[in-house]
Design an enzyme around this catalytic site. Sequence first.
Site, PDB file in Angstrom:
ATOM      1  N   LYS A  54       0.848  -1.208   0.000  1.00  0.00           N
ATOM      2  CA  LYS A  54       0.000   0.000   0.000  1.00  0.00           C
ATOM      3  C   LYS A  54       0.876   1.248   0.000  1.00  0.00           C
ATOM      4  O   LYS A  54       0.637   2.200  -0.758  1.00  0.00           O
ATOM      5  CB  LYS A  54      -0.934  -0.008   1.229  1.00  0.00           C
ATOM      6  CG  LYS A  54      -2.046  -1.051   1.109  1.00  0.00           C
ATOM      7  CD  LYS A  54      -2.782  -1.296   2.428  1.00  0.00           C
ATOM      8  CE  LYS A  54      -3.777  -2.456   2.272  1.00  0.00           C
ATOM      9  NZ  LYS A  54      -4.467  -2.815   3.512  1.00  0.00           N
ATOM     10  N   GLN A  98      -4.277  -1.280   9.716  1.00  0.00           N
ATOM     11  CA  GLN A  98      -4.253  -2.633   9.164  1.00  0.00           C
ATOM     12  C   GLN A  98      -4.839  -3.623  10.173  1.00  0.00           C
ATOM     13  O   GLN A  98      -4.469  -3.625  11.351  1.00  0.00           O
ATOM     14  CB  GLN A  98      -2.805  -3.016   8.788  1.00  0.00           C
ATOM     15  CG  GLN A  98      -2.677  -4.329   8.044  1.00  0.00           C
ATOM     16  CD  GLN A  98      -3.350  -4.330   6.672  1.00  0.00           C
ATOM     17  OE1 GLN A  98      -3.471  -3.297   6.019  1.00  0.00           O
ATOM     18  NE2 GLN A  98      -3.796  -5.487   6.226  1.00  0.00           N
ATOM     19  N   ASP A 121     -10.859   2.991   4.195  1.00  0.00           N
ATOM     20  CA  ASP A 121     -11.172   1.557   4.164  1.00  0.00           C
ATOM     21  C   ASP A 121     -12.668   1.322   3.975  1.00  0.00           C
ATOM     22  O   ASP A 121     -13.082   0.227   3.594  1.00  0.00           O
ATOM     23  CB  ASP A 121     -10.776   0.920   5.505  1.00  0.00           C
ATOM     24  CG  ASP A 121      -9.536   0.047   5.416  1.00  0.00           C
ATOM     25  OD1 ASP A 121      -9.262  -0.475   4.329  1.00  0.00           O
ATOM     26  OD2 ASP A 121      -8.868  -0.107   6.454  1.00  0.00           O
TER      27      ASP A 121
HETATM   28  N1  GUN Z   1      -6.814  -6.708   6.545  1.00  0.00           N
HETATM   29  C1  GUN Z   1      -7.188  -7.479   5.505  1.00  0.00           C
HETATM   30  N2  GUN Z   1      -7.812  -6.737   4.562  1.00  0.00           N
HETATM   31  C2  GUN Z   1      -7.820  -5.467   5.024  1.00  0.00           C
HETATM   32  C3  GUN Z   1      -8.305  -4.249   4.494  1.00  0.00           C
HETATM   33  O1  GUN Z   1      -8.877  -4.163   3.402  1.00  0.00           O
HETATM   34  N3  GUN Z   1      -8.114  -3.143   5.277  1.00  0.00           N
HETATM   35  C4  GUN Z   1      -7.501  -3.212   6.496  1.00  0.00           C
HETATM   36  N4  GUN Z   1      -7.381  -2.085   7.190  1.00  0.00           N
HETATM   37  N5  GUN Z   1      -7.047  -4.333   7.010  1.00  0.00           N
HETATM   38  C5  GUN Z   1      -7.203  -5.449   6.278  1.00  0.00           C
END
Ligand code: GUN
Length: 300
Positions: A54, A98, A121
Amino acid sequence: MAAKIISGKEISQQIREELKKEVQELKEKHGLTPGLVTILVGENPASVSYVTAKQRTAHDLGFYSIQDNQPEDITEEALLSLIDQYNKDPKIHGILVQLPLPKHIDEKKIIHAIDPRKDVDGFHPVNVGKMVIGEPGFLPCTPHGILVLLDRAGVEVSGAEVVVVGRSNIVGKPVAILLMQKRKPVGNATVTVCHTATKDVTFHTKRADILIVAAGRPKVITGDMVKEGVVVIDVGVNRIGTTPEGKAILCGDVDFDSVKEKAAAITPVPGGVGPMTITMLMKNTVEAAKSWAGLPSEVG
Ligand code: GUN
């Protein structure tokens, strides 16, 4: 039938090029640089690899981006205070924490603490509510990525029988809601959701024109469970081993080899939904920045 491969990698690349141009224009015309912080608690290898990807993408697109690493034993209070700090930071338009978080931290509390206007998100209840009633807001990245994949791959969704396997808050539930919405360009489907208490999963998957699998278990959908000509979107990312060089060996929730013989189109793992999730996070951050700057934005 040999299935067409829907390459999330290629479609992602196209969208990232579009976003890169848009970011350059925002900088030149409006002095606006989209800002994203990704907060990682602990050192879960999968989470480290996701946030690294990311951050790399944010950097490539010309964002102002911060990777904020916090120790596994950070207190809930300290994490809430960190989020408050970024909520108030005018250079930051998007905050991503995350998941999963360590057990001593209440994930719900953390998600609720993020300013919904920075919730790139799309997990905050305000944005989930807006999505359900079809108001502009942040859409969750993986379901949004699936919609864009279907659109750019030219799949006819309106009127289609869609079957979703899995009912998580991150993928199954939101993708089912979005696909049944009266929305363009992708929506208006008849949607069935299968889950762990579904009596006969194959009965449903065999009826699907479009099958979306987010079960969280490797290769649970096999060729005998689908009909000829189905379009298959495989959301699974399962680590089933490690190469001698130490790289993770991945597979999806779909048994690619048997299903591809019957499908009209299918997403691969890796290189399918995964890159789209990151791309839609970038898209949400650009839209967040525009919204904060008072420019027209898809998130209202
Ligand atoms: N963990 C697995 N997928 C995601 C996601 O799309 N966003 C976040 N913040 N954590 C995750």
